[in-house]
Design an enzyme around this catalytic site. Structure first.
Site, PDB file in Angstrom:
ATOM      1  N   SER A  56       0.838  -1.188   0.000  1.00  0.00           N
ATOM      2  CA  SER A  56       0.000   0.000   0.000  1.00  0.00           C
ATOM      3  C   SER A  56       0.880   1.247   0.000  1.00  0.00           C
ATOM      4  O   SER A  56       1.961   1.260   0.598  1.00  0.00           O
ATOM      5  CB  SER A  56      -0.892   0.019   1.238  1.00  0.00           C
ATOM      6  OG  SER A  56      -1.735  -1.113   1.283  1.00  0.00           O
ATOM      7  N   ALA A 109      -6.478   2.431   1.845  1.00  0.00           N
ATOM      8  CA  ALA A 109      -7.895   2.700   2.096  1.00  0.00           C
ATOM      9  C   ALA A 109      -8.119   3.222   3.507  1.00  0.00           C
ATOM     10  O   ALA A 109      -8.905   4.157   3.722  1.00  0.00           O
ATOM     11  CB  ALA A 109      -8.709   1.423   1.861  1.00  0.00           C
ATOM     12  N   HIS A 152     -10.689  -3.818  -3.665  1.00  0.00           N
ATOM     13  CA  HIS A 152     -10.667  -4.861  -4.694  1.00  0.00           C
ATOM     14  C   HIS A 152     -12.023  -4.964  -5.403  1.00  0.00           C
ATOM     15  O   HIS A 152     -12.704  -3.957  -5.602  1.00  0.00           O
ATOM     16  CB  HIS A 152     -10.223  -6.198  -4.097  1.00  0.00           C
ATOM     17  CG  HIS A 152      -8.847  -6.159  -3.489  1.00  0.00           C
ATOM     18  ND1 HIS A 152      -7.786  -5.498  -4.054  1.00  0.00           N
ATOM     19  CD2 HIS A 152      -8.369  -6.694  -2.333  1.00  0.00           C
ATOM     20  CE1 HIS A 152      -6.706  -5.632  -3.301  1.00  0.00           C
ATOM     21  NE2 HIS A 152      -7.035  -6.338  -2.248  1.00  0.00           N
TER      22      HIS A 152
END
Length: 279
Positions: A56, A109, A152
């Site tokens: 990430s 996220a 996703h």
């Protein structure tokens, strides 16, 4: 040299690395594909466990000393991205009163959700619990959580599952900044030396090119990681996250990563870090 290459067991990552997995891309190095969820890869990157890995953007702030950030392989939301969904219609302000299931504290996220809270509601932080990413939608549907932060393929399938959109963080980011939303990047360990770093970078770029040039074969390979998605939905999902910006994030992509991490540091969500991208 064996290069252990970490990536998520998702159709977009599989598509991206089809060129390497199929042998279409040649190298003097042996690539071993290690498939794990993104939170595991983030945790492993903290330890420097793999020679090269997808992580990430959020996690990069903690591993920039160990890993070089590559220009290729980045995932960006172009006006779309991680979403907060709920079993019943919710107003965004109601998120301050509930526990949100999130896919991991080092995921981009989660950073973006915290930034959304900070910039929308002041200094408030979300109440959350970490849940494996593919268990979040079922947990929300079963009523174990009032809302969940999905990543996703859930971004394409949440409606058919009967869930309601509360906020799309990709839309929020685009409206706030005009930039694509940074999500994932590929990195390679600096201690391997400049020549190995350069070859890994080349192989990754050529693997993405090979997938884009052989879309049918690469998509067929990727479907085994599509978790039940039909071909059309999987193709749409791959197109969202494997595209020209994946080949080269460009100045706009670099600017977006720098802004995301700068804002995170400004709110005390992560350490300040210099973002250097190697070719």
């Amino acid at each position: 040299m064996k290069i252990r290459l970490g990536h998520s067991p998702d159709s977009d990552d599989a598509f991206m690395f089809w060129g390497l997995a199929s042998g279409a891309v040649k190298s003097e190095h042996e690539f071993e594909h290690i498939l794990r969820d993104i939170q595991t890869l983030n945790d492993w990157a903290l330890q420097g466990r793999l020679e090269s890995t997808a992580i990430s953007v959020h996690a990069f702030a903690y591993v920039a000393g160990k890993y070089a950030l590559l220009r290729h392989g980045g995932s960006f939301g172009e006006g779309y991205g991680p979403m907060v969904v709920a079993a019943r219609p919710l107003e965004p302000a109601e998120l301050r009163e509930i526990v949100v299931a999130v896919p991991g504290k080092l995921t981009s996220a989660f950073l973006e959700l915290n930034l959304y809270f900070a910039e929308t509601f002041g200094e408030a932080r979300p109440e959350f619990e970490v849940v494996k990413f593919d268990e979040i939608m079922p947990a929300v549907l079963e009523g174990r959580y009032a809302a969940g932060l999905i990543i996703h393929e859930g971004q394409l399938t949440y409606k058919r599952e009967g869930l309601n959109l509360v906020v799309d963080l990709g839309v929020w980011w685009r409206d706030s900044t005009g930039l694509p939303l940074p999500l994932g990047v590929n990195v390679v360990r600096k201690d391997l030396g400049n020549e190995v770093v350069a070859d890994v970078s080349r192989c990754m770029r050529e693997s993405i090119l090979a997938g884009l040039a052989n879309r049918g074969a690469a998509l067929e390979y990727a479907l085994q990681f599509a978790r039940g998605m039909d071909t059309g939905t999987s193709d749409e999902f791959v197109g969202m996250y494997v595209n020209e910006r994946t080949l080269d994030m460009g100045s706009e992509g670099v600017a977006a990563i720098r802004l995301l991490l700068h804002n995170g540091a400004a709110y005390g969500l992560l350490p300040s870090v210099d973002v250097e991208v190697v070719d």
